[in-house]
Enzyme design. Sequence first.
Site, PDB file in Angstrom:
ATOM      1  N   MET A  11      31.340  -1.644 -46.582  1.00 21.98           N
ATOM      2  CA  MET A  11      29.971  -2.154 -46.730  1.00 21.98           C
ATOM      3  C   MET A  11      29.936  -3.008 -47.991  1.00 21.98           C
ATOM      4  O   MET A  11      29.313  -2.661 -49.002  1.00 21.98           O
ATOM      5  CB  MET A  11      28.979  -0.995 -46.786  1.00 21.98           C
ATOM      6  CG  MET A  11      28.785  -0.330 -45.448  1.00 21.98           C
ATOM      7  SD  MET A  11      27.664   1.084 -45.513  1.00 21.98           S
ATOM      8  CE  MET A  11      28.836   2.408 -45.746  1.00 21.98           C
ATOM      9  N   MET A  34      31.192   0.895 -50.867  1.00 19.61           N
ATOM     10  CA  MET A  34      29.986   0.099 -51.073  1.00 19.61           C
ATOM     11  C   MET A  34      30.075  -0.613 -52.417  1.00 19.61           C
ATOM     12  O   MET A  34      30.515  -0.021 -53.399  1.00 19.61           O
ATOM     13  CB  MET A  34      28.742   0.991 -51.054  1.00 19.61           C
ATOM     14  CG  MET A  34      28.592   1.842 -49.808  1.00 19.61           C
ATOM     15  SD  MET A  34      27.065   2.819 -49.906  1.00 19.61           S
ATOM     16  CE  MET A  34      27.270   3.908 -48.493  1.00 19.61           C
ATOM     17  N   MET A  54      26.008   1.235 -36.258  1.00 17.78           N
ATOM     18  CA  MET A  54      25.224   1.891 -37.310  1.00 17.78           C
ATOM     19  C   MET A  54      23.915   2.397 -36.703  1.00 17.78           C
ATOM     20  O   MET A  54      23.126   1.614 -36.167  1.00 17.78           O
ATOM     21  CB  MET A  54      24.934   0.925 -38.451  1.00 17.78           C
ATOM     22  CG  MET A  54      26.154   0.503 -39.259  1.00 17.78           C
ATOM     23  SD  MET A  54      26.997   1.901 -40.053  1.00 17.78           S
ATOM     24  CE  MET A  54      25.686   2.544 -41.114  1.00 17.78           C
ATOM     25  N   ASP A 100      33.290   5.456 -47.106  1.00 17.93           N
ATOM     26  CA  ASP A 100      32.274   4.409 -47.225  1.00 17.93           C
ATOM     27  C   ASP A 100      32.449   3.676 -48.544  1.00 17.93           C
ATOM     28  O   ASP A 100      32.061   4.186 -49.601  1.00 17.93           O
ATOM     29  CB  ASP A 100      30.874   5.013 -47.145  1.00 17.93           C
ATOM     30  CG  ASP A 100      30.534   5.506 -45.749  1.00 17.93           C
ATOM     31  OD1 ASP A 100      30.654   4.699 -44.810  1.00 17.93           O
ATOM     32  OD2 ASP A 100      30.162   6.679 -45.601  1.00 17.93           O
ATOM     33  N   ASP A 107      27.651   5.938 -36.676  1.00 18.22           N
ATOM     34  CA  ASP A 107      27.519   6.392 -38.061  1.00 18.22           C
ATOM     35  C   ASP A 107      26.052   6.407 -38.456  1.00 18.22           C
ATOM     36  O   ASP A 107      25.384   5.372 -38.438  1.00 18.22           O
ATOM     37  CB  ASP A 107      28.305   5.437 -38.975  1.00 18.22           C
ATOM     38  CG  ASP A 107      28.294   5.862 -40.443  1.00 18.22           C
ATOM     39  OD1 ASP A 107      27.653   6.874 -40.774  1.00 18.22           O
ATOM     40  OD2 ASP A 107      28.930   5.167 -41.253  1.00 18.22           O
ATOM     41  N   GLY A 108      25.553   7.607 -38.790  1.00 16.98           N
ATOM     42  CA  GLY A 108      24.189   7.719 -39.283  1.00 16.98           C
ATOM     43  C   GLY A 108      23.348   8.690 -38.489  1.00 16.98           C
ATOM     44  O   GLY A 108      23.113   8.471 -37.294  1.00 16.98           O
ATOM     45  N   HIS A 121      35.253   2.175 -44.096  1.00 19.55           N
ATOM     46  CA  HIS A 121      34.096   1.379 -43.659  1.00 19.55           C
ATOM     47  C   HIS A 121      33.659   0.529 -44.843  1.00 19.55           C
ATOM     48  O   HIS A 121      33.148   1.054 -45.842  1.00 19.55           O
ATOM     49  CB  HIS A 121      32.995   2.338 -43.193  1.00 19.55           C
ATOM     50  CG  HIS A 121      31.719   1.672 -42.819  1.00 19.55           C
ATOM     51  ND1 HIS A 121      30.543   2.373 -42.648  1.00 19.55           N
ATOM     52  CD2 HIS A 121      31.413   0.377 -42.567  1.00 19.55           C
ATOM     53  CE1 HIS A 121      29.572   1.530 -42.321  1.00 19.55           C
ATOM     54  NE2 HIS A 121      30.076   0.320 -42.268  1.00 19.55           N
ATOM     55  N   SER A 179      32.021  12.058 -43.440  1.00 23.44           N
ATOM     56  CA  SER A 179      31.885  10.989 -44.432  1.00 23.44           C
ATOM     57  C   SER A 179      31.780  11.600 -45.815  1.00 23.44           C
ATOM     58  O   SER A 179      30.857  12.378 -46.090  1.00 23.44           O
ATOM     59  CB  SER A 179      30.646  10.150 -44.150  1.00 23.44           C
ATOM     60  OG  SER A 179      30.355   9.324 -45.262  1.00 23.44           O
TER      61      SER A 179
END
Length: 215
Positions: free
Chosen positions: A68, A37, A137, A35, A176-177, A66, A8
């Site tokens: 968000m 956002m 997540m 990501d 993810d995370g 992704h 990521s």
Amino acid sequence: MSIMVCPSILSADFSRLAEEIQDVEAKGADCIHLDLMDGHFVPNLTFGVPVVAALRSCTNLPFDAHLMVEHPETYIDGLSKAGVQYVTVHQEACIHLDRVLQQIREAGMKCGVALNPATPVSTLECVASQLDMILIMSVNPGFGGQKFIPYALTKIRQANELLAAAGNTNAVIEVDGGVNTKTVQSVKDAGATFLVAGSAVFGAADRKEAIASLH
């Protein structure tokens, strides 16, 4: 299915993104996780479609976007034109989830749905047969470097069961995370094959070794 390690770029040096992506590609990454956002769906703000488009020419690896963001449907055509392969939207952000998934497929991309830690897997029952990916997540979205939430393992298993019940044998489970050398084996044992890793890769002294340790 083989394991795909997807660094990521949230944890990369934003002043050198093209170089950072090329470095992890050379070190064995399988995919680049992007990501996006908007500062509304999550409190952080990263980058949008123009940056994704600018980065496309620096690598041949698949792009895994992704979203968000609120109103993810407004990003899809731009991401398709930018050369993205996977688009994952949040179940919590989509009022008309089925319609958004159709829009992603019609734009020529693979479609996924992400679930926040407290969102049950069962909320995807009606669309399970349509999915190419379910993203579990394992931290609360918005910031890198958080600790892995253990009950995400149960959700990975539930997601696999949901896809099997829907007769969907092609979709993959992404997590993810907090994926690192301490958590990766349990994540793979639970059934995830797309592994998003930020600080575990970009923060490593030896990125080649870090990526190999996740495979």
